[in-house]
Design an enzyme around this catalytic site. Structure first.
Site, PDB file in Angstrom:
ATOM      1  CG  ASP A 201       4.037   3.201  13.791  1.00 27.36           C
ATOM      2  OD1 ASP A 201       3.469   2.532  12.917  1.00 27.36           O
ATOM      3  OD2 ASP A 201       3.935   4.437  13.889  1.00 27.36           O
ATOM      4  CG  ASP A 212       1.029   4.023   9.594  1.00 23.03           C
ATOM      5  OD1 ASP A 212       1.587   3.413  10.523  1.00 23.03           O
ATOM      6  OD2 ASP A 212       1.111   5.259   9.439  1.00 23.03           O
ATOM      7  CG  HIS A 281      -0.684  10.028   8.421  1.00 27.67           C
ATOM      8  ND1 HIS A 281      -0.490   9.030   7.507  1.00 27.67           N
ATOM      9  CD2 HIS A 281      -0.194   9.575   9.602  1.00 27.67           C
ATOM     10  CE1 HIS A 281       0.125   8.017   8.109  1.00 27.67           C
ATOM     11  NE2 HIS A 281       0.304   8.307   9.381  1.00 27.67           N
ATOM     12  CG  HIS A 289       3.255  11.266   7.117  1.00 27.75           C
ATOM     13  ND1 HIS A 289       4.385  11.554   7.855  1.00 27.75           N
ATOM     14  CD2 HIS A 289       2.592  10.344   7.836  1.00 27.75           C
ATOM     15  CE1 HIS A 289       4.392  10.830   8.962  1.00 27.75           C
ATOM     16  NE2 HIS A 289       3.311  10.088   8.967  1.00 27.75           N
ATOM     17  CD  GLU A 314      -0.074   8.059  13.673  1.00 30.85           C
ATOM     18  OE1 GLU A 314       0.718   7.400  14.379  1.00 30.85           O
ATOM     19  OE2 GLU A 314       0.245   8.549  12.571  1.00 30.85           O
ATOM     20  CD  GLU A 421      -0.561   4.551  12.649  1.00 30.75           C
ATOM     21  OE1 GLU A 421      -0.529   5.379  11.732  1.00 30.75           O
ATOM     22  OE2 GLU A 421       0.470   4.043  13.159  1.00 30.75           O
TER      23      GLU A 421
END
Length: 440
Positions: A201, A212, A281, A289, A314, A421
């Site tokens: 990640d 992300d 998120h 976040h 994710e 994700e």
């Protein structure tokens, strides 16, 4: 399917076969076919990932003129305004069908095209960096070496330039029952093994717009169903996300898909569970976040996704209890975006806070970066910015609410976890999966 079969399926078409041709014609056609296949190979790539969990070719970026391994900054491969678009889908729900033809929404989208292009710049960089990562991940690699190779390639391909461009957050390489937020500290000699399940990640940012995206690595085929569960659940989460979608209902759709799977490991069958206290998120500029969480289990949260928002969708699958706790030595931190004004008495804490603000702002960082000669950024810092004897100051800043610590998140020991994700933009006319690649 074997690697050879994959190559055949990718590069040969049954329609090209010459039936009952004279020997000389057959020979000529075979020669033409080889040339054609060679050209296709050069345009699409040939190298398969050395592990399970992703598809495509690790050198597929050569179709853009990239070298193998990649060394050309992504901005040199595409003109401004031409970075590849992600996968586009209509927003779910009959109430959104008008968006595809609405001139008002199309005009609004055109007004935001420069923003979308910067996000696509970050996304294409992420794709090429993760392809590089997928080419080097093999049993026996030290995780700290892997993380530093990924991060250095990220810096190189995005042309790191302080807050303008760079790494979005440290590379996570969480193993087995560790679900997230693990990256090695200096001196950690953990080596990747054949029987490990690793979540990779990492993030790339351009003008604070963070991509992300994550995938899972496994070598042993007995983990295939665990990886398939997380991948399918993430795909379902992406599918049902969109303008006016309710967060609790998205969680329910994810949970239904995830928990339809089971996996047999060492002869024992486990139901696959969602890790219920981990979420997707929303993402804001320089803030990984942001204000909204996307659950991966059903909830009563009626909060809606809104036009213009960016989300990381994710999901986390587990063979354990489906609940994680903080444990192990922390390595990842971030400056709180709403940090209180606190008078600091410890001089080292003041110095470290100044360094973090100047170097990372509110983007997450890790201890390894503080110990680099440039202190974590060759652009934002003068020479000699390496931080030493900073651990007490780090703890002091966390205790005062100025920094947030992100320790590793663990399910029960002996269990296995998987993650996939994607980053999506809720554009006015459609939903764009900007991080989509041919790998996942």
């Amino acid at each position: 399917m074997t690697p050879d079969e994959v190559l055949v399926e990718s590069f040969e078409s049954p329609n090209e076969t010459v039936v009952n041709a004279p020997p000389q014609v057959e020979k000529t056609n075979a020669k033409k076919k080889r040339k054609k296949n060679k050209k296709k190979t050069a345009l699409t790539g040939t190298k398969l990932p050395p592990f399970r969990g992703v598809g495509g070719f690790t050198d597929s970026y050569i179709k853009y003129g990239q070298t193998e391994p990649p060394t050309i900054p992504v901005s040199k491969l595409f003109a401004v305004g031409s970075f590849p678009k992600g996968e586009e889908h209509p927003h779910p729900g009959d109430f959104n069908t008008y968006r595809t033809t609405s001139e008002e929404k199309r005009a609004l989208e055109r007004a935001n095209e420069a923003l979308y292009d910067r996000i696509r710049y970050a996304a294409e960089t992420h794709r090429q960096v993760r392809k590089f990562a997928q080419s080097i991940i093999k049993p026996g690699i030290r995780l700290i070496d892997m993380c530093e190779a990924i991060e250095n390639k990220n810096r190189e391909l995005v042309e790191e330039a302080g807050f303008a461009r760079g790494i979005g957050f440290p590379t996570g390489c969480s193993l087995n029952h560790i679900a997230a937020h693990y990256t090695p500290n200096t001196g950690d000699d953990t080596v990747l093994k054949y029987g490990d399940v690793m979540k990779v990640d990492f993030g790339t940012q351009v003008d604070g717009r963070i991509i992300d995206s994550a995938f899972t690595v496994a070598f042993d085929p007995q983990f295939d169903n665990l990886l398939a569960a997380a991948k399918a659940a993430t795909e379902e989460g992406v599918k049902v996300s969109g303008i006016d979608a309710r967060l609790g209902e998205i969680g329910g759709a994810i949970q239904e898909v995830m928990e339809s799977y089971e996996v047999t490991i060492e002869g024992k069958t486990y139901p696959v569970k969602c890790i219920r206290n981990l979420n997707g998120h929303s993402i804001d500029p320089y803030l990984i976040h942001a204000g909204k969480s996307v659950p991966i289990v059903k909830s009563d949260d009626n909060t809606k996704m809104e036009e213009g928002e960016i989300f990381a969708i994710e999901t986390f699958a587990s063979t354990g209890r489906g609940y994680v706790v903080n444990d192990m030595e922390c390595s990842i931190y971030a400056k709180a975006h709403d940090a209180p004004h606190v008078p600091l008495r410890l001089p080292r804490a003041k110095k470290l806070l100044s360094h973090v603000s100047r170097t990372f702002g509110t983007l997450p960082f890790c201890c390894r970066w503080l110990e680099r000669e440039d202190g974590g950024s060759a652009t934002n810092n003068p020479k000699g910015a390496k931080q030493e004897k900073y651990k007490i100051a780090l703890k002091n800043l966390v205790d005062n609410g100025l920094l947030i610590d992100y320790p590793p998140l663990l399910d029960v020991r002996g269990s296995y976890t998987a993650q996939y994700e994607h980053t999506i933009i809720l554009r006015p006319t459609c939903k764009e999966i900007v991080s989509r690649g041919d790998d996942y």
